[in-house]
Enzyme design. Structure first.
Site, short mmCIF file in Angstrom:
data_model
loop_
_atom_site.label_atom_id
_atom_site.label_comp_id
_atom_site.label_asym_id
_atom_site.label_seq_id
_atom_site.Cartn_x
_atom_site.Cartn_y
_atom_site.Cartn_z
N ASP A 1 0.82 -1.22 0.00
CA ASP A 1 0.00 0.00 0.00
C ASP A 1 0.85 1.27 0.00
OD1 ASP A 1 -1.90 -1.91 0.39
OD2 ASP A 1 -2.84 -0.98 2.14
N HIS B 1 3.71 -2.25 3.14
CA HIS B 1 3.78 -0.90 2.55
C HIS B 1 5.08 -0.77 1.78
CE1 HIS B 1 0.77 -0.58 5.73
NE2 HIS B 1 0.24 0.42 5.03
ZN ZN Z 1 -2.69 2.94 3.35
#
Ligand code: ZN
Length: 467
Positions: free
Chosen positions: A270, A427
Protein backbone atom coordinates in the site's frame (compact mmCIF):
# COMPACT_ATOMS: atom_id res chain seq x y z
CA UNK A 1 95.88 -20.83 138.26
CA UNK A 2 96.80 -18.69 135.32
CA UNK A 3 97.83 -21.79 133.32
CA UNK A 4 94.27 -23.28 133.60
CA UNK A 5 92.73 -20.11 132.58
CA UNK A 6 94.89 -19.99 129.51
CA UNK A 7 94.16 -23.66 128.78
CA UNK A 8 90.42 -23.15 129.15
CA UNK A 9 90.60 -20.17 126.86
CA UNK A 10 92.54 -22.15 124.30
CA UNK A 11 90.17 -25.15 124.49
CA UNK A 12 87.14 -22.90 124.31
CA UNK A 13 88.60 -21.13 121.30
CA UNK A 14 89.21 -24.46 119.59
CA UNK A 15 85.66 -25.60 120.39
CA UNK A 16 84.21 -22.35 119.15
CA UNK A 17 86.28 -22.62 115.99
CA UNK A 18 85.14 -26.22 115.49
CA UNK A 19 81.55 -25.31 116.16
CA UNK A 20 81.83 -22.43 113.76
CA UNK A 21 83.28 -24.75 111.16
CA UNK A 22 80.60 -27.46 111.53
CA UNK A 23 77.56 -25.33 112.14
CA UNK A 24 78.36 -22.50 109.78
CA UNK A 25 75.54 -22.40 107.13
CA UNK A 26 75.98 -23.76 103.64
CA UNK A 27 75.62 -21.22 100.85
CA UNK A 28 72.58 -21.72 98.55
CA UNK A 29 72.54 -19.90 95.19
CA UNK A 30 69.43 -20.08 93.00
CA UNK A 31 69.39 -19.26 89.29
CA UNK A 32 66.39 -17.07 88.33
CA UNK A 33 65.87 -16.06 91.97
CA UNK A 34 64.09 -17.47 94.95
CA UNK A 35 60.60 -16.75 93.71
CA UNK A 36 59.37 -18.13 90.40
CA UNK A 37 56.02 -17.55 88.65
CA UNK A 38 54.60 -20.51 86.86
CA UNK A 39 51.72 -20.30 84.43
CA UNK A 40 48.80 -22.47 85.29
CA UNK A 41 49.17 -25.77 83.45
CA UNK A 42 52.87 -25.22 82.76
CA UNK A 43 55.35 -27.81 84.08
CA UNK A 44 58.04 -26.69 86.52
CA UNK A 45 61.56 -27.02 85.19
CA UNK A 46 64.39 -26.58 87.70
CA UNK A 47 66.37 -23.53 86.56
CA UNK A 48 69.49 -24.67 88.49
CA UNK A 49 71.20 -23.94 91.80
CA UNK A 50 74.51 -24.30 93.57
CA UNK A 51 75.34 -25.21 97.21
CA UNK A 52 78.79 -24.57 98.67
CA UNK A 53 80.38 -24.41 102.05
CA UNK A 54 83.76 -22.83 102.55
CA UNK A 55 84.32 -23.02 98.83
CA UNK A 56 83.54 -26.72 98.58
CA UNK A 57 80.72 -27.72 96.18
CA UNK A 58 77.95 -29.88 97.65
CA UNK A 59 75.40 -29.37 94.82
CA UNK A 60 75.49 -33.03 93.87
CA UNK A 61 74.38 -34.05 97.36
CA UNK A 62 71.28 -31.85 97.44
CA UNK A 63 67.88 -33.52 97.75
CA UNK A 64 64.82 -31.67 96.45
CA UNK A 65 61.28 -31.89 97.75
CA UNK A 66 58.79 -30.58 95.20
CA UNK A 67 55.07 -30.48 96.02
CA UNK A 68 53.83 -28.23 93.22
CA UNK A 69 50.25 -28.84 91.99
CA UNK A 70 50.22 -27.36 88.50
CA UNK A 71 46.48 -27.80 88.29
CA UNK A 72 45.74 -25.47 91.14
CA UNK A 73 46.52 -21.81 91.51
CA UNK A 74 48.60 -21.17 94.69
CA UNK A 75 52.02 -20.74 96.29
CA UNK A 76 54.23 -23.77 96.60
CA UNK A 77 57.63 -24.38 98.19
CA UNK A 78 60.51 -26.40 96.83
CA UNK A 79 62.80 -27.54 99.63
CA UNK A 80 66.49 -28.06 98.92
CA UNK A 81 68.32 -30.17 101.61
CA UNK A 82 71.93 -31.13 101.99
CA UNK A 83 73.76 -33.10 104.77
CA UNK A 84 77.29 -31.96 105.44
CA UNK A 85 79.30 -33.67 108.16
CA UNK A 86 76.15 -34.98 109.76
CA UNK A 87 74.45 -31.64 109.84
CA UNK A 88 71.43 -30.91 107.56
CA UNK A 89 71.16 -27.55 105.84
CA UNK A 90 68.14 -26.45 103.84
CA UNK A 91 66.70 -23.58 101.80
CA UNK A 92 63.59 -23.07 99.72
CA UNK A 93 62.33 -21.56 96.57
CA UNK A 94 58.76 -20.19 96.23
CA UNK A 95 56.80 -21.17 93.11
CA UNK A 96 53.63 -19.23 92.40
CA UNK A 97 51.17 -21.03 90.08
CA UNK A 98 49.15 -18.26 88.52
CA UNK A 99 46.55 -17.78 85.69
CA UNK A 100 47.64 -15.16 83.20
CA UNK A 101 45.39 -16.31 80.33
CA UNK A 102 42.44 -14.11 79.39
CA UNK A 103 39.03 -15.70 79.06
CA UNK A 104 37.69 -16.08 75.52
CA UNK A 105 34.30 -14.66 74.52
CA UNK A 106 32.62 -16.07 71.43
CA UNK A 107 29.50 -14.59 69.84
CA UNK A 108 26.66 -16.44 68.20
CA UNK A 109 25.78 -14.77 64.91
CA UNK A 110 27.79 -12.13 63.08
CA UNK A 111 30.09 -9.69 64.81
CA UNK A 112 28.96 -6.88 62.51
CA UNK A 113 25.26 -7.01 61.87
CA UNK A 114 23.00 -5.00 59.60
CA UNK A 115 19.35 -4.88 60.57
CA UNK A 116 16.35 -3.01 59.24
CA UNK A 117 15.75 0.51 60.55
CA UNK A 118 12.94 0.69 63.12
CA UNK A 119 13.84 -2.74 64.47
CA UNK A 120 15.74 -3.75 67.59
CA UNK A 121 18.59 -6.22 67.63
CA UNK A 122 17.69 -9.47 69.28
CA UNK A 123 20.64 -10.97 71.11
CA UNK A 124 21.76 -14.16 69.45
CA UNK A 125 23.83 -15.34 72.42
CA UNK A 126 27.46 -15.64 73.51
CA UNK A 127 29.81 -17.79 75.52
CA UNK A 128 32.80 -17.07 77.78
CA UNK A 129 35.34 -19.75 78.58
CA UNK A 130 38.42 -19.39 80.77
CA UNK A 131 41.32 -21.81 80.85
CA UNK A 132 41.15 -22.01 84.65
CA UNK A 133 37.58 -21.09 85.58
CA UNK A 134 36.09 -22.95 82.58
CA UNK A 135 32.61 -21.71 81.59
CA UNK A 136 32.07 -18.19 82.94
CA UNK A 137 29.28 -17.17 80.52
CA UNK A 138 27.13 -16.18 83.49
CA UNK A 139 29.73 -13.58 84.50
CA UNK A 140 29.56 -11.77 81.14
CA UNK A 141 28.30 -8.21 81.41
CA UNK A 142 26.77 -6.61 78.32
CA UNK A 143 26.46 -2.87 77.82
CA UNK A 144 24.98 -0.93 74.93
CA UNK A 145 26.84 2.06 73.61
CA UNK A 146 25.53 3.83 70.51
CA UNK A 147 25.42 1.14 67.83
CA UNK A 148 27.65 -1.23 69.78
CA UNK A 149 27.12 -4.01 72.27
CA UNK A 150 30.13 -4.56 74.53
CA UNK A 151 30.56 -8.00 76.10
CA UNK A 152 32.90 -7.92 79.12
CA UNK A 153 34.12 -10.67 81.44
CA UNK A 154 36.77 -11.09 84.15
CA UNK A 155 38.13 -14.42 85.38
CA UNK A 156 38.89 -15.28 89.04
CA UNK A 157 42.50 -14.16 88.56
CA UNK A 158 41.42 -10.76 87.29
CA UNK A 159 42.18 -11.35 83.60
CA UNK A 160 39.76 -9.30 81.50
CA UNK A 161 38.33 -9.79 78.01
CA UNK A 162 35.92 -7.81 75.91
CA UNK A 163 34.41 -8.14 72.50
CA UNK A 164 32.21 -5.74 70.55
CA UNK A 165 29.29 -6.40 68.28
CA UNK A 166 28.37 -3.60 65.86
CA UNK A 167 24.75 -3.15 64.87
CA UNK A 168 24.10 -1.12 61.71
CA UNK A 169 20.55 -0.08 61.03
CA UNK A 170 20.04 0.38 57.32
CA UNK A 171 18.06 -0.90 54.37
CA UNK A 172 19.78 -0.90 51.03
CA UNK A 173 17.59 -3.51 49.40
CA UNK A 174 14.96 -2.27 47.00
CA UNK A 175 11.44 -3.68 47.17
CA UNK A 176 10.28 -6.34 44.78
CA UNK A 177 7.26 -5.84 42.52
CA UNK A 178 5.62 -8.90 41.04
CA UNK A 179 3.03 -8.51 38.33
CA UNK A 180 0.13 -10.89 38.08
CA UNK A 181 -0.46 -11.92 34.51
CA UNK A 182 1.95 -11.35 31.68
CA UNK A 183 4.45 -8.50 31.47
CA UNK A 184 3.60 -8.24 27.80
CA UNK A 185 -0.07 -8.40 26.92
CA UNK A 186 -1.66 -8.33 23.51
CA UNK A 187 -5.29 -7.34 23.18
CA UNK A 188 -7.59 -6.88 20.23
CA UNK A 189 -8.80 -3.47 19.23
CA UNK A 190 -11.99 -2.56 21.07
CA UNK A 191 -11.55 -5.08 23.86
CA UNK A 192 -11.38 -4.21 27.56
CA UNK A 193 -8.15 -3.77 29.45
CA UNK A 194 -8.22 -4.53 33.13
CA UNK A 195 -5.23 -4.33 35.44
CA UNK A 196 -4.39 -7.93 36.32
CA UNK A 197 -2.79 -7.10 39.64
CA UNK A 198 0.58 -6.60 41.28
CA UNK A 199 2.28 -6.99 44.62
CA UNK A 200 5.16 -5.11 46.24
CA UNK A 201 7.15 -6.72 49.04
CA UNK A 202 10.05 -5.06 50.83
CA UNK A 203 12.66 -6.83 52.94
CA UNK A 204 12.08 -4.36 55.80
CA UNK A 205 8.64 -2.83 55.23
CA UNK A 206 6.93 -6.09 54.20
CA UNK A 207 3.84 -5.63 52.04
CA UNK A 208 3.86 -2.14 50.48
CA UNK A 209 1.52 -2.91 47.61
CA UNK A 210 -0.65 0.05 48.62
CA UNK A 211 2.29 2.41 47.99
CA UNK A 212 2.68 1.39 44.36
CA UNK A 213 2.15 4.28 41.96
CA UNK A 214 0.90 3.35 38.51
CA UNK A 215 1.42 5.58 35.52
CA UNK A 216 0.45 5.17 31.91
CA UNK A 217 -2.83 4.15 30.38
CA UNK A 218 -4.17 1.90 27.68
CA UNK A 219 -6.49 3.03 24.90
CA UNK A 220 -7.99 -0.19 23.63
CA UNK A 221 -9.67 1.73 20.82
CA UNK A 222 -6.37 2.67 19.25
CA UNK A 223 -3.78 0.33 17.82
CA UNK A 224 -0.44 0.76 19.51
CA UNK A 225 1.90 -0.24 22.24
CA UNK A 226 1.13 1.14 25.72
CA UNK A 227 3.49 1.17 28.66
CA UNK A 228 2.24 0.94 32.22
CA UNK A 229 4.80 1.77 34.88
CA UNK A 230 4.64 0.51 38.47
CA UNK A 231 6.81 2.44 40.91
CA UNK A 232 7.31 1.84 44.62
CA UNK A 233 9.69 3.18 47.27
CA UNK A 234 10.45 1.69 50.66
CA UNK A 235 10.84 3.79 53.82
CA UNK A 236 14.58 4.06 53.19
CA UNK A 237 14.02 5.44 49.72
CA UNK A 238 15.01 2.38 47.72
CA UNK A 239 12.99 2.45 44.52
CA UNK A 240 11.79 -0.24 42.16
CA UNK A 241 10.17 0.29 38.79
CA UNK A 242 8.63 -2.41 36.64
CA UNK A 243 6.79 -2.10 33.36
CA UNK A 244 4.01 -3.82 31.57
CA UNK A 245 3.51 -3.45 27.85
CA UNK A 246 -0.01 -3.72 26.50
CA UNK A 247 -0.20 -4.03 22.76
CA UNK A 248 -3.45 -3.34 20.98
CA UNK A 249 -3.72 -5.08 17.65
CA UNK A 250 -6.34 -5.56 14.96
CA UNK A 251 -8.85 -8.32 15.43
CA UNK A 252 -8.01 -11.52 13.58
CA UNK A 253 -9.95 -11.58 10.41
CA UNK A 254 -12.39 -14.31 9.67
CA UNK A 255 -12.55 -14.95 5.97
CA UNK A 256 -14.75 -17.12 3.86
CA UNK A 257 -12.26 -19.94 3.61
CA UNK A 258 -14.34 -22.20 1.38
CA UNK A 259 -14.07 -19.85 -1.56
CA UNK A 260 -10.41 -18.90 -1.18
CA UNK A 261 -7.43 -20.85 -2.34
CA UNK A 262 -5.49 -22.58 0.39
CA UNK A 263 -1.77 -22.10 0.86
CA UNK A 264 -1.67 -18.99 -1.33
CA UNK A 265 0.19 -15.85 -0.39
CA UNK A 266 -0.97 -12.50 -1.71
CA UNK A 267 1.79 -9.95 -1.22
CA UNK A 268 0.07 -6.56 -1.15
CA UNK A 269 1.83 -3.21 -0.97
CA UNK A 270 0.00 0.00 0.00
CA UNK A 271 0.71 3.73 -0.13
CA UNK A 272 3.24 3.71 -2.99
CA UNK A 273 4.85 4.11 -5.29
CA UNK A 274 8.02 5.46 -3.78
CA UNK A 275 11.44 5.98 -5.25
CA UNK A 276 14.08 3.96 -3.38
CA UNK A 277 11.79 1.27 -2.06
CA UNK A 278 9.20 0.35 -4.74
CA UNK A 279 11.91 -0.05 -7.41
CA UNK A 280 13.95 -2.43 -5.22
CA UNK A 281 10.80 -4.37 -4.32
CA UNK A 282 10.08 -4.73 -8.05
CA UNK A 283 13.64 -5.98 -8.62
CA UNK A 284 13.24 -8.64 -5.91
CA UNK A 285 9.85 -9.78 -7.23
CA UNK A 286 11.38 -10.09 -10.70
CA UNK A 287 14.34 -12.10 -9.42
CA UNK A 288 12.07 -14.42 -7.47
CA UNK A 289 9.48 -14.73 -10.24
CA UNK A 290 6.69 -13.66 -7.89
CA UNK A 291 3.65 -11.49 -8.72
CA UNK A 292 2.19 -9.06 -6.22
CA UNK A 293 -0.46 -6.36 -5.84
CA UNK A 294 0.18 -2.62 -5.41
CA UNK A 295 -2.56 -0.41 -3.94
CA UNK A 296 -1.26 2.89 -5.24
CA UNK A 297 -1.92 6.54 -4.44
CA UNK A 298 -1.17 9.72 -6.35
CA UNK A 299 2.26 9.94 -4.85
CA UNK A 300 5.54 8.78 -6.39
CA UNK A 301 6.72 8.77 -9.98
CA UNK A 302 4.61 7.43 -12.87
CA UNK A 303 7.37 5.20 -14.16
CA UNK A 304 7.16 2.95 -11.09
CA UNK A 305 3.45 2.34 -11.70
CA UNK A 306 4.35 1.68 -15.32
CA UNK A 307 6.96 -0.85 -14.19
CA UNK A 308 4.49 -2.55 -11.81
CA UNK A 309 2.09 -3.00 -14.72
CA UNK A 310 4.67 -4.00 -17.32
CA UNK A 311 6.20 -6.59 -15.02
CA UNK A 312 2.86 -8.34 -14.58
CA UNK A 313 1.77 -7.15 -11.16
CA UNK A 314 -1.69 -5.90 -10.29
CA UNK A 315 -1.97 -2.15 -10.01
CA UNK A 316 -4.89 -1.55 -7.61
CA UNK A 317 -6.39 1.58 -6.05
CA UNK A 318 -5.96 2.95 -2.52
CA UNK A 319 -7.29 6.53 -3.09
CA UNK A 320 -5.30 9.47 -4.38
CA UNK A 321 -4.73 11.51 -1.24
CA UNK A 322 -4.90 8.83 1.47
CA UNK A 323 -6.03 11.68 3.69
CA UNK A 324 -8.67 10.35 6.08
CA UNK A 325 -10.28 13.75 6.52
CA UNK A 326 -10.75 14.11 2.78
CA UNK A 327 -11.50 10.53 1.85
CA UNK A 328 -14.05 9.83 4.57
CA UNK A 329 -15.73 13.23 4.63
CA UNK A 330 -18.62 11.86 2.61
CA UNK A 331 -19.45 9.13 0.11
CA UNK A 332 -19.00 11.63 -2.74
CA UNK A 333 -15.67 12.79 -1.42
CA UNK A 334 -14.53 9.18 -1.27
CA UNK A 335 -15.38 8.54 -4.91
CA UNK A 336 -13.85 11.83 -6.05
CA UNK A 337 -10.59 10.81 -4.44
CA UNK A 338 -10.80 7.25 -5.72
CA UNK A 339 -11.48 8.42 -9.28
CA UNK A 340 -8.38 10.59 -9.22
CA UNK A 341 -6.11 7.62 -8.65
CA UNK A 342 -8.16 5.48 -10.99
CA UNK A 343 -7.57 8.07 -13.71
CA UNK A 344 -3.87 8.17 -12.98
CA UNK A 345 -3.54 4.43 -13.33
CA UNK A 346 -5.59 4.47 -16.52
CA UNK A 347 -3.37 7.19 -17.95
CA UNK A 348 -0.21 5.18 -17.18
CA UNK A 349 -1.37 1.62 -17.89
CA UNK A 350 -4.38 2.04 -20.14
CA UNK A 351 -6.39 -0.11 -17.73
CA UNK A 352 -9.34 0.81 -15.50
CA UNK A 353 -8.69 -0.87 -12.20
CA UNK A 354 -11.65 -1.88 -10.05
CA UNK A 355 -9.62 -3.55 -7.31
CA UNK A 356 -9.53 -1.34 -4.22
CA UNK A 357 -8.38 -1.15 -0.63
CA UNK A 358 -9.86 1.39 1.77
CA UNK A 359 -7.31 3.55 3.60
CA UNK A 360 -7.17 2.01 7.10
CA UNK A 361 -9.09 -1.03 5.84
CA UNK A 362 -12.84 -1.52 5.83
CA UNK A 363 -12.75 -2.09 9.60
CA UNK A 364 -11.25 1.33 10.37
CA UNK A 365 -12.80 3.42 13.12
CA UNK A 366 -11.04 6.66 12.25
CA UNK A 367 -13.68 7.39 9.58
CA UNK A 368 -16.19 7.89 12.44
CA UNK A 369 -14.57 11.23 13.09
CA UNK A 370 -15.53 12.50 9.64
CA UNK A 371 -18.70 10.64 8.75
CA UNK A 372 -20.66 8.30 10.88
CA UNK A 373 -21.60 5.02 9.21
CA UNK A 374 -19.69 5.78 6.01
CA UNK A 375 -17.93 2.40 5.94
CA UNK A 376 -21.25 0.58 6.16
CA UNK A 377 -22.42 2.51 3.12
CA UNK A 378 -19.19 2.36 1.13
CA UNK A 379 -18.50 -1.36 1.57
CA UNK A 380 -21.88 -2.15 0.02
CA UNK A 381 -21.84 0.62 -2.52
CA UNK A 382 -18.44 -0.16 -4.06
CA UNK A 383 -19.46 -3.77 -4.60
CA UNK A 384 -22.73 -2.64 -6.22
CA UNK A 385 -20.64 -0.47 -8.54
CA UNK A 386 -18.59 -3.49 -9.64
CA UNK A 387 -15.53 -2.96 -7.45
CA UNK A 388 -13.89 -5.56 -5.31
CA UNK A 389 -12.26 -4.50 -2.10
CA UNK A 390 -9.62 -6.38 -0.19
CA UNK A 391 -8.56 -6.10 3.42
CA UNK A 392 -5.94 -8.48 4.85
CA UNK A 393 -5.58 -11.32 7.30
CA UNK A 394 -1.90 -10.86 8.11
CA UNK A 395 -0.62 -7.47 9.21
CA UNK A 396 3.16 -7.12 8.86
CA UNK A 397 2.81 -4.08 11.17
CA UNK A 398 5.39 -2.32 8.99
CA UNK A 399 3.44 0.95 9.29
CA UNK A 400 2.97 0.39 13.03
CA UNK A 401 5.49 -0.22 15.75
CA UNK A 402 7.62 -2.66 13.75
CA UNK A 403 10.58 -0.85 12.28
CA UNK A 404 13.08 -3.60 11.49
CA UNK A 405 13.19 -6.08 8.63
CA UNK A 406 13.47 -8.95 11.11
CA UNK A 407 10.34 -7.70 12.85
CA UNK A 408 8.41 -7.49 9.57
CA UNK A 409 9.60 -10.95 8.58
CA UNK A 410 8.56 -12.47 11.91
CA UNK A 411 5.14 -10.79 11.93
CA UNK A 412 4.41 -12.27 8.50
CA UNK A 413 5.68 -15.82 8.81
CA UNK A 414 4.21 -16.26 12.28
CA UNK A 415 0.66 -16.10 10.93
CA UNK A 416 1.06 -17.83 7.58
CA UNK A 417 -1.34 -20.73 7.25
CA UNK A 418 -1.72 -23.52 4.71
CA UNK A 419 -5.42 -23.72 5.41
CA UNK A 420 -6.40 -20.43 3.85
CA UNK A 421 -5.36 -17.64 1.53
CA UNK A 422 -2.85 -15.36 3.21
CA UNK A 423 -3.45 -11.72 2.40
CA UNK A 424 -0.45 -9.84 3.69
CA UNK A 425 -0.59 -6.13 4.41
CA UNK A 426 2.70 -4.37 3.66
CA UNK A 427 3.78 -0.90 2.55
CA UNK A 428 6.21 -0.50 -0.34
CA UNK A 429 7.22 2.90 1.03
CA UNK A 430 9.01 1.29 4.00
CA UNK A 431 12.73 0.40 3.85
CA UNK A 432 12.31 -2.37 6.47
CA UNK A 433 9.65 -3.99 4.30
CA UNK A 434 11.87 -3.74 1.24
CA UNK A 435 14.64 -5.42 3.26
CA UNK A 436 12.40 -8.19 4.62
CA UNK A 437 10.79 -9.14 1.31
CA UNK A 438 13.37 -11.55 -0.03
CA UNK A 439 13.36 -13.65 3.13
CA UNK A 440 9.57 -13.70 3.26
CA UNK A 441 9.42 -15.01 -0.31
CA UNK A 442 12.14 -17.60 0.39
CA UNK A 443 10.29 -18.78 3.49
CA UNK A 444 7.05 -19.10 1.52
CA UNK A 445 8.72 -21.06 -1.26
CA UNK A 446 10.60 -23.34 1.12
CA UNK A 447 7.38 -24.13 2.96
CA UNK A 448 5.26 -24.99 -0.04
CA UNK A 449 3.26 -21.77 -0.46
CA UNK A 450 2.40 -20.29 -3.84
CA UNK A 451 2.32 -16.57 -4.64
CA UNK A 452 -0.49 -14.90 -6.54
CA UNK A 453 -1.56 -11.40 -7.40
CA UNK A 454 -5.11 -10.23 -6.81
CA UNK A 455 -7.36 -10.32 -9.87
CA UNK A 456 -11.06 -9.61 -10.30
CA UNK A 457 -11.69 -13.32 -9.77
CA UNK A 458 -9.88 -13.41 -6.42
CA UNK A 459 -12.47 -13.82 -3.64
CA UNK A 460 -12.69 -10.74 -1.45
CA UNK A 461 -10.98 -10.96 1.91
CA UNK A 462 -12.72 -8.49 4.17
CA UNK A 463 -12.80 -7.36 7.79
CA UNK A 464 -15.93 -6.63 9.75
CA UNK A 465 -17.16 -3.04 9.46
CA UNK A 466 -16.86 -0.91 12.61
CA UNK A 467 -18.39 2.29 11.36
ZN1 ZN B 1 -2.69 2.94 3.35
Amino acid sequence: MKKYVILIVIISSILIALAFFFFAPAKFEFKKGKTIELNYGEKYKEPGFKVTKFGKDYTEKVKIENKINFKKIGEYEIIYKVKINGITFKDKRIVKVIDKEKPIITLNGEKNITICPQTEYKEEGYKAVDDYDKDITSKVKTTKQDNKIIYYVKDSSGNKSQIIRTITKEDKTAPNITLSGNKAITLYLGSTWKESGYKAIDNCDNDITSNVVISGSVNTNKIGSYKITYTVKDKSGNQTIVERIVKIINKPISTNSSSTKKGVIYLTFDDGPNEGTTNIILDILKEEGVKATFFVTNKGPDYLIKREYNEGHTVALHTASHNYATVYKSVNDYYNDLFKVQDRVKRITGQTSKIIRFPGGSSNTISKRYSKGIMTTLTKDVVNKGYKYYDWNIDSDDAGSTTTSTGVYNNVIKYLSKNRSNMILMHDIKPHTRDALKNIIRYGKNNGYTFEKITMSTPMITHGVNN
